[in-house]
Write an enzyme that holds these catalytic residues in place. Sequence first.
Site, PDB file in Angstrom:
ATOM      1  N   ASP A 102       0.880  -1.161   0.000  1.00 15.90           N
ATOM      2  CA  ASP A 102       0.000   0.000   0.000  1.00 15.90           C
ATOM      3  C   ASP A 102       0.925   1.220   0.000  1.00 15.90           C
ATOM      4  O   ASP A 102       2.147   1.107   0.096  1.00 15.90           O
ATOM      5  CB  ASP A 102      -0.953  -0.011   1.206  1.00 15.90           C
ATOM      6  CG  ASP A 102      -2.173   0.863   0.939  1.00 15.90           C
ATOM      7  OD1 ASP A 102      -3.219   0.630   1.545  1.00 15.90           O
ATOM      8  OD2 ASP A 102      -2.068   1.795   0.104  1.00 15.90           O
TER       9      ASP A 102
HETATM   10  C1  GLC Z   1      -4.179   4.385  -0.290  1.00 13.94           C
HETATM   11  C2  GLC Z   1      -5.123   3.252   0.067  1.00 13.94           C
HETATM   12  C3  GLC Z   1      -5.206   2.166  -0.966  1.00 13.94           C
HETATM   13  C4  GLC Z   1      -5.020   2.767  -2.339  1.00 13.94           C
HETATM   14  C5  GLC Z   1      -3.599   3.289  -2.425  1.00 13.94           C
HETATM   15  C6  GLC Z   1      -3.314   3.982  -3.758  1.00 13.94           C
HETATM   16  O1  GLC Z   1      -3.451   4.756   0.845  1.00 13.94           O
HETATM   17  O2  GLC Z   1      -4.925   2.633   1.335  1.00 13.94           O
HETATM   18  O3  GLC Z   1      -6.471   1.531  -0.809  1.00 13.94           O
HETATM   19  O4  GLC Z   1      -5.240   1.789  -3.339  1.00 13.94           O
HETATM   20  O5  GLC Z   1      -3.278   4.171  -1.359  1.00 13.94           O
HETATM   21  O6  GLC Z   1      -4.092   5.117  -3.871  1.00 13.94           O
END
Ligand code: GLC
Length: 743
Positions: free
Chosen positions: A291
């Site tokens: 993430d």
């Molecule tokens: C965010 C979210 C995740 C998302 C990623 C990219 O922090 O936790 O769900 O896909 O970053 O935006």
Amino acid sequence: MIKSGIFSMLLMGVIAGSCTQPSVGVNYEVISPYAEKVDSVLKLMTLEEKIGQMNQYTSDLQATGPSRKDSTKLEQIRKGRVGSMLNVKGASNTRRFQEAAMESRLRIPLLFGLDVIHGMRTVYPIPLAEAASFNLKLMERTAAAAAKETASEGIHWTFAPMVDVTRDARWGRVMEGAGEDTWYGSRVAEARVRGFQGKSLADTATVLACAKHFAAYGACIGGRDYNTVDISRLTLHEVYLPPFRAAAEAGVATFMNAFNEVEGVPSTGNTHLVREVLKGDWSFNGFVVSDWNSVGEMVNHGLVPDLKGAAYKGVTAGCDMDMESRAYTSHLEELVKEGTVDEAYIDDAVRRILLKKFELGLFDDPFRYCNEQRQQKTVLSLELRQVAREAGAESIVLLKNDNGVLPLKEPEHIAVVGALTDSKEDMMGSWAIEGVREEAITVLQGIKNRYPNSVIAYADGYDLETNQLDLAGAKRVAAMSDIVIVGVGERAYQSGEARSMAHIDVPDSQQQLVKHLKEMGKKVIVLVMGGRPLIFNELEPYADAILMTWWLGTEAGNSIADVLSGDYNPSGKLPMTFPAAIGQVPIYYNYKNTGRPSQPGFMTYTCGYLDQDFRPAYPFGYGLSYTQFEISDPIPSQKEYKKGETVECRVAVKNTGKCAGKETVQLYIRDLVSSVTRPVKELRGFEQVTLKPGEEKEVVFQLHEKELGFYNGNLEYVVEPGEFELMVGNSSDHLKKTVILYN
Ligand code: GLC
């Protein structure tokens, strides 16, 4: 342990030539037609270029996390140091970045990812709303529609479906998932993966899907986003992992690590979760992306001393691509050269990533998704808006309808009250990644569209920012009509990521507004809007009808008007329990009986509260219709079954009301005695039946042995002999039961 398989032998051969055999948990049982092509590219790559494939940056067009300015990204892409970009939107923008990648030595195409959680430019209902439709085909359709629009904008990969089970409405991200039930969440995960990925990833109307957030993010303590998760391994396997396994078995192309720790180890560096379970036991051969900065955040967690340690932990635990932390691009080369990280880990990660790029057809034509003419034709088409409108209507849950006040048949005067009903920016909900607020149909607009011959008067009733009550204005418009539609709830930005709330009550001023309007002798219809279960006990007695309308996206107002008018008879059922008090949270329908079972009201020495009935305001699976249905007792085909036999149970459903409608007949089970305690009920099937007035149909449920099973104390999935209750009904709290013996 590397499993047998031609591709693995090839892999081992390649690796054996260069170094010892680490137990990387690599598992290539699925023989991909691109296996040899992947290896032929891999052999040409320098270590630096391999690590480049494992590096993902956000564009500066939009940040979906704590971002940092970095003007070197394009240059890094030209040098082959970047494998993927997120938050690049539009065929022309993706083309620009892809052209830079084509200047690199090996011309390996970039992968473009984006959070298409509930639609791209055409915004569908938030996933929790869609889950209320209990229509798996519909959810597959909206995912497919979103994929078509997303791919037309040059994007190859969506960071969806979010499949986190959650029982805590304080957590803002409940809006992204399918609610509290593990079995239902698994079926929704399968449907959405099928929708996004279609039959072939080479189809330029499909995209890679991503099961996130692996794992158990929805169990964050206090419902506080990013907070610690502290659950038993039994609960992890029983409650939180199944939807991920269902997504993996449905062929999901990628997974995303969760921010949270599990058993004291952050998911991004959790070898048990990623290497042993996902890539080992489940034989997942896609790739895992971290993430946002979650590799780097292992330093904050206190798992590693620095970014180098984070890079080590991430890559050895099975995180193949580093989103935005720069740990991999900064330290992996050094870790390999000093012999701390075996290059086999790098090769495993890069193979997984290259495999998806081949499957998307990007090596044949890196620009095959960058077609501006197709984008123009696809984006926000009438076809896509119609899908959004239908999905919206099916997502609405009718919670109350006293004296059949709804549906509204062509009233002369309608008062619409509540600033939320006229707020374009709120209709989309959170994560409307490319939704254009001006394109959203508000509730007010939808009512005007549907009742062109009625006199429609509007008043804010409360300030959208401060919730300051404007009673005079509301009363003025209400006085002109005998029907008042009031919109209440939270703002769209109050749910979603980093949007946890300690209080989930509808603002008091809004609840007072409903009371005042009722005291004028009006018929009051309340629309509750939000991205989570909300509490609205004060207004409930003053509402003649209550609809949970969530956030329904681009066509919100039209979907709501379709239901208000009866053009669509509401059929939604709650995918999450609605608490009666915040103190009940976490609250869910499939609770355990305990040694002193909960009792309605208050009884001392039982599992309850001194100051609050333990029961929710509205239970899982609840939702009314404009008609009524009668559901018979469940009739099992036998009273006793032998191990391995399929249990069959028949139910008669009759429409005893005055209009056609769709009922979701639900089947729950209870294992009455087992080696580990089991919930008082568990959803194990549902069937949607559309009936005309007076019409009757038989529903036949089939329960295969697997559906009667659970994880025992040794984490073995077992089906134990004994008595099972079978329960059927139209809500988890309104069931008729029978007992069978399963030996
Ligand atoms: C965010 C979210 C995740 C998302 C990623 C990219 O922090 O936790 O769900 O896909 O970053 O935006």
